[in-house]
Design an enzyme around this catalytic site. Structure first.
Site, mmCIF file in Angstrom:
data_model
loop_
_atom_site.group_PDB
_atom_site.id
_atom_site.type_symbol
_atom_site.label_atom_id
_atom_site.label_comp_id
_atom_site.label_asym_id
_atom_site.label_seq_id
_atom_site.Cartn_x
_atom_site.Cartn_y
_atom_site.Cartn_z
ATOM 1 N N GLU A 1 0.881 -1.172 0.000
ATOM 2 C CA GLU A 1 0.000 0.000 0.000
ATOM 3 C C GLU A 1 0.916 1.218 0.000
ATOM 4 O OE1 GLU A 1 -3.181 0.196 -0.221
ATOM 5 O OE2 GLU A 1 -3.754 -1.881 0.103
ATOM 6 N N CYS B 1 -2.659 9.447 2.187
ATOM 7 C CA CYS B 1 -2.201 8.770 0.964
ATOM 8 C C CYS B 1 -3.183 8.995 -0.176
ATOM 9 C CB CYS B 1 -2.001 7.286 1.218
ATOM 10 S SG CYS B 1 -3.438 6.483 1.923
HETATM 11 P P1 NDP Z 1 7.910 5.188 4.930
HETATM 12 O O1 NDP Z 1 7.978 4.442 3.657
HETATM 13 O O2 NDP Z 1 8.995 6.122 5.268
HETATM 14 O O3 NDP Z 1 7.808 4.157 6.157
HETATM 15 C C1 NDP Z 1 6.774 3.204 6.270
HETATM 16 C C2 NDP Z 1 7.180 2.194 7.325
HETATM 17 O O4 NDP Z 1 8.282 1.433 6.858
HETATM 18 C C3 NDP Z 1 7.639 2.814 8.636
HETATM 19 O O5 NDP Z 1 7.227 2.023 9.714
HETATM 20 C C4 NDP Z 1 9.134 2.792 8.474
HETATM 21 O O6 NDP Z 1 9.809 2.850 9.703
HETATM 22 C C5 NDP Z 1 9.326 1.462 7.808
HETATM 23 N N1 NDP Z 1 10.590 1.286 7.108
HETATM 24 C C6 NDP Z 1 11.494 2.225 6.707
HETATM 25 N N2 NDP Z 1 12.537 1.629 6.067
HETATM 26 C C7 NDP Z 1 12.282 0.299 6.048
HETATM 27 C C8 NDP Z 1 12.981 -0.839 5.525
HETATM 28 N N3 NDP Z 1 14.135 -0.725 4.893
HETATM 29 N N4 NDP Z 1 12.421 -2.045 5.690
HETATM 30 C C9 NDP Z 1 11.231 -2.195 6.314
HETATM 31 N N5 NDP Z 1 10.536 -1.151 6.843
HETATM 32 C C10 NDP Z 1 11.047 0.072 6.712
HETATM 33 O O7 NDP Z 1 6.488 5.876 4.929
HETATM 34 P P2 NDP Z 1 5.910 6.930 5.957
HETATM 35 O O8 NDP Z 1 5.875 6.341 7.322
HETATM 36 O O9 NDP Z 1 6.639 8.209 5.744
HETATM 37 O O10 NDP Z 1 4.388 7.062 5.464
HETATM 38 C C11 NDP Z 1 3.997 7.904 4.470
HETATM 39 C C12 NDP Z 1 3.819 7.166 3.177
HETATM 40 O O11 NDP Z 1 2.865 6.131 3.343
HETATM 41 C C13 NDP Z 1 3.252 8.049 2.079
HETATM 42 O O12 NDP Z 1 3.901 7.785 0.865
HETATM 43 C C14 NDP Z 1 1.794 7.630 2.006
HETATM 44 O O13 NDP Z 1 1.195 7.907 0.781
HETATM 45 C C15 NDP Z 1 1.907 6.172 2.292
HETATM 46 N N6 NDP Z 1 0.627 5.640 2.747
HETATM 47 C C16 NDP Z 1 -0.057 4.789 1.924
HETATM 48 C C17 NDP Z 1 -1.300 4.311 2.300
HETATM 49 C C18 NDP Z 1 -2.057 3.350 1.440
HETATM 50 O O14 NDP Z 1 -2.963 2.695 1.948
HETATM 51 N N7 NDP Z 1 -1.750 3.201 0.164
HETATM 52 C C19 NDP Z 1 -1.920 4.718 3.572
HETATM 53 C C20 NDP Z 1 -1.112 5.594 4.348
HETATM 54 C C21 NDP Z 1 0.114 6.027 3.935
HETATM 55 P P3 NDP Z 1 10.213 4.299 10.325
HETATM 56 O O15 NDP Z 1 9.059 5.234 10.157
HETATM 57 O O16 NDP Z 1 10.430 3.974 11.719
HETATM 58 O O17 NDP Z 1 11.404 4.751 9.537
#
Ligand code: NDP
Length: 500
Positions: A248, A282
């Site tokens: 997602e 999102c």
């Molecule tokens: P990120 O991609 O930065 O992070 C998402 C999650 O992945 C966090 O828990 C993050 O940890 C973790 N993460 C980071 N690096 C890794 C890795 N290498 N391996 C595994 N996990 C990892 O997204 P955001 O948290 O900034 O969220 C915003 C984004 O999410 C936007 O692009 C938004 O559009 C999308 N989104 C999509 C939705 C959908 O349903 N399609 C719904 C809501 C949001 P940490 O934060 O601790 O770095």
């Protein structure tokens, strides 16, 4: 072992006993901390969940529903705490927090109530080749699902995976975003209070390294919600062990406004869709394509409404500090590429808040039009006609959600869009319908949460054929006779004779 404290949003060290201190994005004040999970602790959380999953799966959907309903009531009973955390840790205004918790509980209720249907064996037609056989598809839970969640909707978004995975009999190890770790832990603690006999929901904490460790910890499926860039890294991790993954990802959602739209209503909805939760949605509206005939009237209404709103009052703070740079960069790019600001501008960025920005005439090739801004910035561009609007809406690499405003052609326009979800005469309405799958196409990911497909996403299946009648013709044996081969020739010829 040494104990050190890492402060959000820096990158905490993984592998030794450490804490993640979580802060209010508005004030920077510490709100509390959670222990950072080492890779070893992450693996052990997955092993514990795997053991608990066995009895959980054996309970059956009806019994699990009872437990999940208790979790739902516990969350509702203690809603004050959760609403407070959403305001303090995620920087939300009370109305946005209230909406999010409502939506999450609505989904939890639906998933628990409908999992039995999703798991029910499905009969299939056996067809002529397999006469005398019954054919059935049976589904079972994967086992342990690793859920990696974002910070923008820290309750609603992960609930779309957690509730649906638990309801179908899986255990879940949840890695909340480091920016909303306290909220993630609160949900897990509420589950432990409500369902003490089944430790099927656990949290692991830390930054991306903990997420990567979870992917490598032997989970049976990963449900990832986050940015496309991180999604690629998660997929690469899953590829090593061929772990199935649900993606997602982000969006750059467009709203199309047709000639016969109710312009007051469209402007109300678009402004809300673009600015709610400070644009950190999102499936929020980031682009508008209004057809020439209504463009000026619509823009006047959007400008008037957006111009009255203020960050910190009508919507909250930007929860992740680095997002401020992305927002500033996109506003700069739009202006440098020839766009104009009709509400706000560069001066609207006053971290951790960003006041509304409405931009017009931004060229389609601009970064501001093509990349996800994830802030309270709305681009309103003029389209020659509805076909031009559709083709521009479809041109972005992202295809998560979309909105259409119009009476006569609303549904038709919706069907021309390549997004995974569309609201006609509304914005993001699909997210509030638990029976409708939620997810995107293109760079917005694949797989679905919510609805029947969202429940079945967390099940694996086995196709079973069962011989019921011992028919005299059996060509699938070495002992086959000329009569068996004759039957095969007849079946083959059928394709020449039957036109349908
Ligand atoms: P990120 O991609 O930065 O992070 C998402 C999650 O992945 C966090 O828990 C993050 O940890 C973790 N993460 C980071 N690096 C890794 C890795 N290498 N391996 C595994 N996990 C990892 O997204 P955001 O948290 O900034 O969220 C915003 C984004 O999410 C936007 O692009 C938004 O559009 C999308 N989104 C999509 C939705 C959908 O349903 N399609 C719904 C809501 C949001 P940490 O934060 O601790 O770095």
């Amino acid at each position: 072992m040494t104990t050190h404290t890492a402060e959000c949003p820096s990158s905490p060290e993984i592998g030794e006993s450490a804490e993640l201190v979580c802060r209010n994005p508005r004030t920077g004040k510490s709100l509390g901390s959670v222990p950072i999970s080492s890779s070893e602790e992450t693996r052990s959380a997955v092993a514990g969940a795997r053991e608990a999953a066995i009895t959980w799966a054996a309970l059956g959907a009806r019994e699990r529903r009872r437990h999940l309903d208790r979790w739902r009531r516990t969350i509702a009973d203690h809603r004050g705490e959760l609403l407070g955390l959403l305001s303090d840790e995620a920087g939300k205004v009370p109305a946005d927090a209230l909406l999010e918790v409502n939506l999450a509980l609505h989904h939890l209720e639906w998933a628990a109530a409908n999992a039995g249907r999703a798991l029910a064996p499905q009969r299939a037609h056996s067809g002529l080749m397999m006469l005398g056989h019954s054919s059935t598809l049976v589904r079972r839970p994967y086992g342990v699902v690793g859920v990696i969640g974002p910070w923008n909707y820290p309750v609603y978004t992960p609930m779309g995976s957690i509730a649906y995975a638990l309801a179908t009999g899986n255990a879940v190890v949840f890695k909340p975003s480091e920016y909303t770790a306290l909220i993630g832990q609160w949900l897990v603690d509420a589950f432990a209070d409500a369902v003490p006999d089944h430790p099927v929901l656990a949290a692991v904490h830390g930054d991306g390294a903990t997420g990567a460790a979870l992917v490598e910890a032997g989970v049976d499926k990963v449900a990832f919600t986050g940015s496309a860039a991180t999604g690629r890294r998660v997929m690469a991790g899953c590829a090593q062990s061929l772990t199935p993954v649900l993606m997602e990802l982000g969006g750059k959602d467009a709203a199309i406004v047709d000639t016969d739209a109710d312009l007051d209503d469209a402007a109300d909805a678009i402004v809300w869709g673009a600015l709610m939760n400070a644009g950190q949605t999102c499936a929020g509206v980031e682009r508008v394509y209004a057809v020439d005939e209504v463009y000026d009237s619509l823009l006047e209404r959007i400008t008037q409404r957006a111009g009255q709103l203020r960050a910190g009052v009508d919507y909250g703070a930007i929860a992740m500090p680095t997002q401020i740079d992305v927002i500033s960069r996109h506003v700069d790019a739009a202006l440098a590429d020839g766009g104009r600001a009709v509400v706000g501008g560069r001066e609207s960025v006053r971290a951790p808040f960003v006041d509304p920005v409405v931009l017009v005439d931004v060229p389609e090739a601009s970064t501001a039009v093509r990349e996800e801004t994830f802030g309270p910035v709305l681009i309103v561009n003029r389209a020659d006609d509805v076909h031009d609007a559709i083709s521009r809406a479809n041109a972005a690499p992202y295809a998560l959600g979309a909105a259409v405003f119009g009476r006569r052609r609303g549904r038709w326009i919706a069907e021309q869009l390549r997004s995974g979800m569309v609201s006609v005469n509304g914005v993001v309405d699909f997210g509030a319908v638990p029976a409708l799958p939620f997810g995107g196409n293109g760079a917005s990911g694949f797989g679905r949460i919510h609805g029947m497909p969202g429940l079945q996403e967390f099940t694996t299946c086995t196709s079973i054929t069962e011989r019921r009648l011992r028919l005299p013709i059996r060509p699938q044996r070495f002992s086959r006779s000329p009569v068996d081969l004759g039957a095969l020739i007849l079946l083959l010829n059928r394709h020449r004779w039957v036109r349908r």
